[in-house]
Motif scaffolding. Structure first.
Motif, mmCIF file in Angstrom:
data_model
loop_
_atom_site.group_PDB
_atom_site.id
_atom_site.type_symbol
_atom_site.label_atom_id
_atom_site.label_comp_id
_atom_site.label_asym_id
_atom_site.label_seq_id
_atom_site.Cartn_x
_atom_site.Cartn_y
_atom_site.Cartn_z
ATOM 1 N N CYS A 193 -11.164 -15.088 -1.122
ATOM 2 C CA CYS A 193 -10.845 -13.658 -1.183
ATOM 3 C C CYS A 193 -9.397 -13.394 -1.409
ATOM 4 O O CYS A 193 -8.740 -14.063 -0.840
ATOM 5 N N ILE A 194 -9.456 -12.492 -2.408
ATOM 6 C CA ILE A 194 -8.165 -12.020 -2.807
ATOM 7 C C ILE A 194 -7.560 -11.033 -1.865
ATOM 8 O O ILE A 194 -8.399 -9.833 -1.675
ATOM 9 N N GLY A 195 -6.350 -11.348 -1.107
ATOM 10 C CA GLY A 195 -6.114 -10.506 0.100
ATOM 11 C C GLY A 195 -5.251 -9.227 -0.554
ATOM 12 O O GLY A 195 -4.697 -9.219 -1.697
ATOM 13 N N PHE A 196 -5.457 -8.038 0.265
ATOM 14 C CA PHE A 196 -4.461 -6.805 -0.041
ATOM 15 C C PHE A 196 -3.746 -6.552 1.307
ATOM 16 O O PHE A 196 -4.289 -6.579 2.242
ATOM 17 N N ARG A 197 -2.316 -6.633 1.062
ATOM 18 C CA ARG A 197 -1.385 -6.386 2.367
ATOM 19 C C ARG A 197 -1.167 -4.916 2.476
ATOM 20 O O ARG A 197 -0.569 -4.407 1.513
ATOM 21 N N LEU A 198 -1.585 -4.480 3.895
ATOM 22 C CA LEU A 198 -1.147 -2.987 3.956
ATOM 23 C C LEU A 198 0.286 -2.726 4.215
ATOM 24 O O LEU A 198 0.814 -3.361 4.543
ATOM 25 N N THR A 199 0.683 -1.697 3.211
ATOM 26 C CA THR A 199 2.209 -1.474 3.269
ATOM 27 C C THR A 199 2.659 -1.307 4.550
ATOM 28 O O THR A 199 3.591 -1.528 5.296
ATOM 29 N N THR A 200 1.932 -0.168 5.351
ATOM 30 C CA THR A 200 2.377 0.466 6.542
ATOM 31 C C THR A 200 2.374 -0.382 7.738
ATOM 32 O O THR A 200 3.359 -0.804 8.412
ATOM 33 N N GLN A 201 1.031 -0.962 7.933
ATOM 34 C CA GLN A 201 0.722 -1.805 9.061
ATOM 35 C C GLN A 201 1.304 -3.282 8.960
ATOM 36 O O GLN A 201 1.807 -3.776 9.743
ATOM 37 N N GLY A 202 1.443 -3.746 7.532
ATOM 38 C CA GLY A 202 1.747 -4.983 7.312
ATOM 39 C C GLY A 202 0.966 -6.004 7.444
ATOM 40 O O GLY A 202 1.013 -7.262 7.078
ATOM 41 N N GLY A 203 -0.319 -5.958 7.902
ATOM 42 C CA GLY A 203 -1.328 -6.870 7.858
ATOM 43 C C GLY A 203 -2.198 -6.992 6.643
ATOM 44 O O GLY A 203 -1.941 -6.286 5.625
ATOM 45 N N ILE A 204 -3.171 -7.834 6.628
ATOM 46 C CA ILE A 204 -3.860 -8.168 5.509
ATOM 47 C C ILE A 204 -5.179 -7.254 5.736
ATOM 48 O O ILE A 204 -5.918 -7.278 6.944
ATOM 49 N N TYR A 205 -5.615 -6.397 4.937
ATOM 50 C CA TYR A 205 -6.826 -5.536 5.176
ATOM 51 C C TYR A 205 -8.028 -6.382 5.171
ATOM 52 O O TYR A 205 -8.378 -7.126 4.568
ATOM 53 N N ALA A 206 -8.839 -6.022 6.228
ATOM 54 C CA ALA A 206 -10.316 -6.550 6.508
ATOM 55 C C ALA A 206 -10.993 -5.806 5.648
ATOM 56 O O ALA A 206 -11.114 -4.420 5.865
ATOM 57 N N TRP A 207 -11.919 -6.549 4.986
ATOM 58 C CA TRP A 207 -12.888 -5.928 4.181
ATOM 59 C C TRP A 207 -13.803 -5.034 4.895
ATOM 60 O O TRP A 207 -14.454 -5.547 5.837
ATOM 61 N N GLU A 208 -14.273 -3.832 4.569
ATOM 62 C CA GLU A 208 -15.047 -2.890 5.384
ATOM 63 C C GLU A 208 -16.493 -2.767 4.672
ATOM 64 O O GLU A 208 -16.435 -2.534 3.731
ATOM 65 N N PHE A 209 -17.484 -3.031 5.427
ATOM 66 C CA PHE A 209 -18.731 -2.682 4.750
ATOM 67 C C PHE A 209 -19.555 -2.030 5.858
ATOM 68 O O PHE A 209 -19.141 -1.758 6.939
ATOM 69 N N VAL A 210 -20.737 -1.389 5.335
ATOM 70 C CA VAL A 210 -21.603 -0.462 6.153
ATOM 71 C C VAL A 210 -23.066 -0.966 5.765
ATOM 72 O O VAL A 210 -23.390 -1.047 4.593
#
Length: 301
Positions: A193-210
């Motif tokens: 999975c290609i990750g996306f680093r959050l600029t503000t928090q600095g962590g890798i975005y956890a993919w959100e589903f519902v």
């Protein structure tokens, strides 16, 4: 006692504290670095106190300097705001409007909607700064910012400027042929999975589903991480893995079969982009023009 002749020196001091650098402040003020240093030294000598601590690599504010900065900053901001509002005396809007937004919002919303402003209003300039993180637009001296949803900080007004954004999990047909198709979000942990680093928090975005009202967050893993969605799109097109991105960014790829979307029943929808800006009793004609141009009517939501 500071006399009227020293207001320029106070503004020079304020610019150094805001930029955190003599070089950057000098560039903003249009003076040489040595001239700016001489101005600050003169101000400190007249006050009889050290305002800034300088090293070869950085500039920091002393306790006295911070107190002075907090005192004069709101006053200069008010002066700048009132001067910008003088454009209301003109027949047509004028001035520069600075907006902070993600690259996605700039490409999909701001540029298409604002492209004709330069032709219709030659005295209006628009400066767009790409940033996917949360930015204090007041501290960074932006006129407005763009984010998903209408929830903003106190003292801000939010105006919808775009429709809701559907997120999709995508990859190339070749990737799925080789690695299989995930049927539930939990199976993503077995994929690249290609990750996306959050600029503000600095962590890798956890993919959100519902699904059926139940929220699911997946901490993905993979060899590639970006902090820009369009780079993630480039990577997924190269077959480097799966990406979770706004559907409009890959609409042509999906229609042409170059990419395939999966987990559609789980993918989320973000509320549309909103332009947010400080609540002011008066707005400059240029900012009002930009707001009215970007605004989405109730029928178009």
């Amino acid at each position: 006692m500071i006399t009227k002749e020293n207001y320029n020196d106070l503004y020079a001091f304020l610019m150094v504290t805001r930029e955190g650098s003599f070089t950057k402040a000098a560039g903003k003020l249009g003076v040489s670095q040595s001239a700016l240093s001489h101005t600050i030294r003169g101000l400190e000598e007249r006050l009889g106190i050290l305002l800034l601590t300088r090293t070869t690599r950085s500039v920091s504010v002393t306790e006295a300097g911070e107190r002075l900065r907090q005192t004069i900053s709101p006053n200069f901001d008010q002066i700048d705001n009132e001067l910008s509002l003088l454009t209301k005396l003109r027949d047509t809007p004028a001035g520069t409007i600075r907006i902070n937004a993600s690259s996605h919002a700039i490409r999909q919303i701001l540029l298409p909607k604002l492209k004709n402003l330069s032709l219709l209003y030659p005295d209006v300039n628009v400066e767009l700064t790409a940033n996917s993180g949360m930015v204090d637009i007041v501290a960074e001296r932006f006129d407005a910012g763009v984010r998903f949803g209408s929830r903003v900080a106190d003292g801000m007004i939010a105006v919808r400027i775009g429709q809701d954004v559907n997120m999709v999990v995508v990859a190339t047909p070749e990737y799925f042929e080789k690695n299989g198709v995930p049927q539930i979000p939990q199976e993503l942990t077995q994929h690249q999975c290609i990750g996306f680093r959050l600029t503000t928090q600095g962590g890798i975005y956890a993919w959100e589903f519902v699904k059926d009202g139940l929220e699911i967050k997946i901490k993905i893993q993979g060899q590639w991480v970006f902090n820009e969605s369009y780079h993630s799109v480039d990577a997924v097109r190269l077959g480097l893995g799966m990406a979770y991105i706004p559907e409009d960014m890959v609409q042509d790829d999906l229609e042409q079969g170059r990419l395939i979307k999966v987990l559609e029943d789980y993918s989320i929808t973000f509320p549309g982009y909103h332009l947010y800006y400080p609540h002011r009793r008066q707005q400059s004609p240029a900012l009002k023009l930009v707001i009215d141009t970007l605004r989405v009517t109730d029928d178009a939501k």
